[in-house]
Design an enzyme around this catalytic site. Structure first.
Site, PDB file in Angstrom:
ATOM      1  N   ASP A  67     -41.723  -4.478 -43.732  1.00 54.17           N
ATOM      2  CA  ASP A  67     -40.418  -4.062 -43.195  1.00 54.17           C
ATOM      3  C   ASP A  67     -39.925  -5.064 -42.150  1.00 54.17           C
ATOM      4  O   ASP A  67     -40.630  -6.003 -41.794  1.00 54.17           O
ATOM      5  CB  ASP A  67     -40.498  -2.639 -42.620  1.00 54.17           C
ATOM      6  N   ASN A 136     -43.530   9.064 -34.938  1.00 51.00           N
ATOM      7  CA  ASN A 136     -42.775  10.129 -35.608  1.00 51.00           C
ATOM      8  C   ASN A 136     -43.253  10.318 -37.050  1.00 51.00           C
ATOM      9  O   ASN A 136     -42.627  11.033 -37.830  1.00 51.00           O
ATOM     10  CB  ASN A 136     -41.275   9.812 -35.607  1.00 51.00           C
ATOM     11  N   HIS A 138     -43.464   7.884 -39.301  1.00 51.89           N
ATOM     12  CA  HIS A 138     -42.906   6.940 -40.287  1.00 51.89           C
ATOM     13  C   HIS A 138     -43.986   6.004 -40.822  1.00 51.89           C
ATOM     14  O   HIS A 138     -44.964   5.705 -40.157  1.00 51.89           O
ATOM     15  CB  HIS A 138     -41.701   6.162 -39.729  1.00 51.89           C
ATOM     16  N   GLU A 143     -38.460   6.572 -42.394  1.00 55.61           N
ATOM     17  CA  GLU A 143     -38.389   7.516 -41.285  1.00 55.61           C
ATOM     18  C   GLU A 143     -38.467   8.943 -41.812  1.00 55.61           C
ATOM     19  O   GLU A 143     -38.230   9.176 -43.004  1.00 55.61           O
ATOM     20  CB  GLU A 143     -37.055   7.317 -40.532  1.00 55.61           C
TER      21      GLU A 143
HETATM   22  C1  F6R Z   1     -44.615  -2.107 -38.777  1.00 57.26           C
HETATM   23  C2  F6R Z   1     -44.440  -0.806 -39.415  1.00 57.26           C
HETATM   24  C3  F6R Z   1     -44.519   0.440 -38.629  1.00 57.26           C
HETATM   25  C4  F6R Z   1     -45.804   0.532 -37.822  1.00 57.26           C
HETATM   26  C5  F6R Z   1     -45.872   1.832 -37.044  1.00 57.26           C
HETATM   27  C6  F6R Z   1     -47.074   1.855 -36.113  1.00 57.26           C
HETATM   28  O1  F6R Z   1     -44.416  -3.134 -39.730  1.00 57.26           O
HETATM   29  O2  F6R Z   1     -44.201  -0.736 -40.582  1.00 57.26           O
HETATM   30  O3  F6R Z   1     -44.417   1.531 -39.503  1.00 57.26           O
HETATM   31  O4  F6R Z   1     -46.907   0.442 -38.687  1.00 57.26           O
HETATM   32  O5  F6R Z   1     -44.721   2.012 -36.280  1.00 57.26           O
HETATM   33  O6  F6R Z   1     -46.927   0.842 -35.163  1.00 57.26           O
HETATM   34  P1  F6R Z   1     -48.073   0.524 -34.136  1.00 57.26           P
HETATM   35  O7  F6R Z   1     -49.219   0.028 -34.920  1.00 57.26           O
HETATM   36  O8  F6R Z   1     -47.499  -0.522 -33.231  1.00 57.26           O
HETATM   37  O9  F6R Z   1     -48.391   1.811 -33.431  1.00 57.26           O
END
Ligand code: F6R
Length: 211
Positions: A67, A136, A138, A143
């Protein structure tokens, strides 16, 4: 689905790195989809180290970035592309023609999505996903409430995602939209890992597993 609980972050990183290396060793020409974010940083460091010690060859596989923040380019601190180049692609010396990531600076988001879809389909789908989970719930930028859709698309970011995003940028940035590989396409992968670390993630991990 198998749930593995590690003692601490180091053990989690070791477990994820070894599982990823094992998959690559058994599927040396597969397409790997990698999340950015903080959680995988430890495992990526171990994976690069394993590559240097010839325990895995990271140069035979292909990569898809999961992403990107719309408006952030590969040179911007906190962009998924930069995080992954600094933590993984550059230290591992992965040839550029094996990597495909979203360009968050392209005004033509639709073109970016079609191009990622073409890359995935050219490789016969994703073999292995290395994912994190947001506060959240995601996955990528799928989301809460995002439809269970194949392919890639842009998403209006949830307020939690916008708030949490400051930790990547070192300051708050007015991000509002993301581009992501869709949940259904991720689920169609042969196999994969979702990593979560820390007490703050415990409630959402519980909800994700149970609900
Ligand atoms: C990042 C992504 C997000 C993260 C998620 C957790 O490319 O796709 O979905 O994996 O927000 O982020 P961290 O690891 O920073 O807690």
């Amino acid at each position: 689905m198998r749930i593995a609980i590690a003692e601490d972050y180091d053990e989690l990183s070791e477990m994820a790195a070894h599982a990823t290396a094992e998959y690559i060793n058994n599927n040396p020409e597969t397409l790997i989809c990698l999340a950015a974010g903080d959680t995988p940083l430890g495992m990526l460091e171990i994976l690069v180290d394993m590559h240097r010690h010839k325990e895995v060859d990271l140069s035979t596989v292909y990569y898809a970035g999961l992403d990107e923040w719309v408006g952030l380019g590969p040179e911007d601190i906190g962009s998924c592309a930069k995080v992954m180049s600094d933590a993984f692609y550059n230290p591992a010396g992965i040839p550029k023609d094996r990597i495909h990531v979203f360009d968050g600076l392209d005004k033509d988001i639709d073109k970016q999505c079609r191009s990622m879809e073409a890359w995935i389909s050219h490789h016969g789908g994703i073999g292995f996903t290395l994912l994190g989970i947001g506060m959240n719930g995601h996955i990528g930028f799928n989301e809460p409430g995002t439809p269970d859709t194949k392919g890639c698309f842009s998403v209006k970011l949830d307020n939690t995602t916008k708030t949490v995003s400051a930790k990547y940028f070192g300051k708050s940035r007015p991000v509002s939209t993301g581009m992501t590989i869709g949940w259904r396409t991720l689920l169609d992968a042969q196999t994969g890992i979702i990593m979560a670390s820390g007490e703050l993630k415990a409630p959402i991990v519980k909800a994700a597993v149970e609900e």
